[in-house]
Design a protein around this motif. Structure first.
Motif, PDB file in Angstrom:
ATOM      1  N   SER A   4     -20.342  39.884  25.213  1.00  0.00           N
ATOM      2  CA  SER A   4     -19.169  39.860  24.229  1.00  0.00           C
ATOM      3  C   SER A   4     -18.258  40.941  24.403  1.00  0.00           C
ATOM      4  CB  SER A   4     -19.724  40.678  22.625  1.00  0.00           C
ATOM      5  OG  SER A   4     -20.979  41.714  22.743  1.00  0.00           O
ATOM      6  N   ALA A   8     -14.307  40.998  25.533  1.00  0.00           N
ATOM      7  CA  ALA A   8     -13.625  41.735  24.344  1.00  0.00           C
ATOM      8  C   ALA A   8     -12.868  42.570  26.621  1.00  0.00           C
ATOM      9  CB  ALA A   8     -14.116  42.375  23.975  1.00  0.00           C
ATOM     10  N   ASN A  40     -11.752  35.504  17.399  1.00  0.00           N
ATOM     11  CA  ASN A  40     -12.898  36.117  16.477  1.00  0.00           C
ATOM     12  C   ASN A  40     -12.932  37.385  16.957  1.00  0.00           C
ATOM     13  OD1 ASN A  40     -13.553  34.442  14.974  1.00  0.00           O
ATOM     14  ND2 ASN A  40     -15.469  33.546  16.148  1.00  0.00           N
ATOM     15  N   ILE A  41     -12.758  37.272  18.401  1.00  0.00           N
ATOM     16  CA  ILE A  41     -13.222  38.533  19.209  1.00  0.00           C
ATOM     17  C   ILE A  41     -12.184  39.590  19.270  1.00  0.00           C
ATOM     18  CG2 ILE A  41     -12.500  40.106  21.915  1.00  0.00           C
ATOM     19  CD1 ILE A  41     -14.864  37.309  22.460  1.00  0.00           C
ATOM     20  N   LYS A  43      -9.904  39.915  16.083  1.00  0.00           N
ATOM     21  CA  LYS A  43     -10.868  39.683  14.716  1.00  0.00           C
ATOM     22  C   LYS A  43     -10.928  41.199  15.150  1.00  0.00           C
ATOM     23  CE  LYS A  43     -11.225  37.266  11.308  1.00  0.00           C
ATOM     24  NZ  LYS A  43     -12.811  36.071  10.685  1.00  0.00           N
ATOM     25  N   THR A  44     -12.542  40.838  15.867  1.00  0.00           N
ATOM     26  CA  THR A  44     -13.352  42.712  15.674  1.00  0.00           C
ATOM     27  C   THR A  44     -11.940  43.317  16.879  1.00  0.00           C
ATOM     28  OG1 THR A  44     -15.386  41.165  16.369  1.00  0.00           O
ATOM     29  CG2 THR A  44     -15.236  43.971  16.756  1.00  0.00           C
ATOM     30  N   LEU A  45     -12.087  43.262  17.597  1.00  0.00           N
ATOM     31  CA  LEU A  45     -10.780  44.408  17.950  1.00  0.00           C
ATOM     32  C   LEU A  45      -9.379  44.893  17.351  1.00  0.00           C
ATOM     33  CD1 LEU A  45     -10.767  42.254  21.412  1.00  0.00           C
ATOM     34  CD2 LEU A  45     -11.478  44.585  21.176  1.00  0.00           C
ATOM     35  N   HIS A  46      -9.082  43.939  16.171  1.00  0.00           N
ATOM     36  CA  HIS A  46      -7.649  44.145  15.462  1.00  0.00           C
ATOM     37  C   HIS A  46      -8.397  45.639  14.881  1.00  0.00           C
ATOM     38  CE1 HIS A  46      -5.146  43.521  11.676  1.00  0.00           C
ATOM     39  NE2 HIS A  46      -4.184  43.573  12.751  1.00  0.00           N
ATOM     40  N   ALA A  47      -9.964  45.564  13.472  1.00  0.00           N
ATOM     41  CA  ALA A  47     -10.002  45.484  12.690  1.00  0.00           C
ATOM     42  C   ALA A  47     -10.158  47.332  13.699  1.00  0.00           C
ATOM     43  CB  ALA A  47     -11.493  45.544  12.692  1.00  0.00           C
ATOM     44  N   LEU A  48     -10.633  47.367  14.959  1.00  0.00           N
ATOM     45  CA  LEU A  48     -10.914  48.851  15.552  1.00  0.00           C
ATOM     46  C   LEU A  48     -10.186  48.986  15.759  1.00  0.00           C
ATOM     47  CD1 LEU A  48     -14.165  47.892  17.568  1.00  0.00           C
ATOM     48  CD2 LEU A  48     -13.914  49.000  14.977  1.00  0.00           C
ATOM     49  N   SER A 147      -3.876  51.203  11.487  1.00  0.00           N
ATOM     50  CA  SER A 147      -5.041  51.273  12.281  1.00  0.00           C
ATOM     51  C   SER A 147      -6.279  52.061  11.631  1.00  0.00           C
ATOM     52  CB  SER A 147      -4.832  50.351  13.173  1.00  0.00           C
ATOM     53  OG  SER A 147      -4.390  51.148  14.113  1.00  0.00           O
ATOM     54  N   ARG A 151      -9.184  53.304   9.717  1.00  0.00           N
ATOM     55  CA  ARG A 151     -10.347  53.907  11.085  1.00  0.00           C
ATOM     56  C   ARG A 151     -10.683  55.401  10.281  1.00  0.00           C
ATOM     57  NH1 ARG A 151      -7.946  53.614  15.496  1.00  0.00           N
ATOM     58  NH2 ARG A 151      -7.924  56.207  15.920  1.00  0.00           N
TER      59      ARG A 151
END
Length: 232
Positions: A4, A8, A40-41, A43-48, A147, A151
């Protein structure tokens, strides 16, 4: 290797190689991932905060967290040269201590400064790092970089206090940030953003004694500074 993590990083490199922005299908094709997996990856990178989206734009861009990491690793001499003339103009027109700061990780880094020649003045913080929360320049970045706000405040909101959200919202609405003796007793500050390619990349700040810089004066100085920044 952890698959994973490898995927990324491949996605981030793909976006970088595409010039800093790429569509989902392009990312999936270049990384040989299924579109659903890539999505999906992302989405995680965006959230972080490692990638970002723009309104009415389907591409993925490198996020502020990646850019801040690059800043920590690299040097800001080019940015300093670009913004120095505006900083000098502010110092000349206002006579107060002025500075340029950038977000660096979860801190504020003071990139450049010109100290006032007046006997009673704010000292230069050039080269220093300070916490993002607690100053006008920090409020400016939190208000203009969603963002970063998510965070910084998400996991720490209970410790920072509920008033910070109202301050950030007020800063976003008026377009500039104010600090009336919050960072340091007897010191007031105003900060305005420098926007490049639709994103806030740096902020210009001005600080001085409270008795010389009441709220009305700070508001006038914000207009003066914004006018100078608009000419960059």
């Amino acid at each position: 290797m952890v698959q994973s993590v490898e995927r990324a990083l491949e996605i981030l490199e793909c976006i970088a190689h595409a010039g800093g922005a790429a569509h989902l299908n392009e990312i999936a094709r270049e990384t040989r991932l299924k579109p659903t997996t890539a999505h999906n990856i992302l989405k995680t990178l965006h959230a972080l905060g490692y990638v970002r989206r723009r309104e009415k734009n389907t591409r993925y861009y490198l996020g502020d967290r990646i850019l801040n990491l690059a800043r920590v690793a690299g040097n800001d001499s080019g940015l300093r040269r670009t913004l120095r003339p505006a900083l000098e103009a502010m110092a000349e027109q206002t006579g107060e201590t002025v500075f340029v700061a950038v977000p660096s990780g979860d801190e504020v880094y003071f990139l450049d400064a010109i100290e006032s020649l007046k006997p009673l003045k704010a000292a230069s913080q050039e080269g220093q790092r300070t916490p993002m929360v607690g100053s006008a320049i920090g409020l400016l970045f939190l208000a203009h970089i969603p963002s970063l706000r998510r965070r910084m405040l998400g996991p720490h909101a209970d410790r920072i206090g509920p008033s910070i959200d109202a301050e950030i919202d007020a800063t976003a609405e008026r377009g500039y940030a104010l600090d009336q003796e919050n960072y340091l007793p007897g010191l007031n500050c105003v900060a305005v953003p420098w926007i490049d390619d639709g994103e806030v990349r740096a902020g210009f700040g001005l600080s001085g004694p409270t008795r010389r810089l009441p709220l009305e004066t700070l508001t006038e100085l914000a207009e003066t500074m914004s006018g100078i920044v608009a000419r960059i």
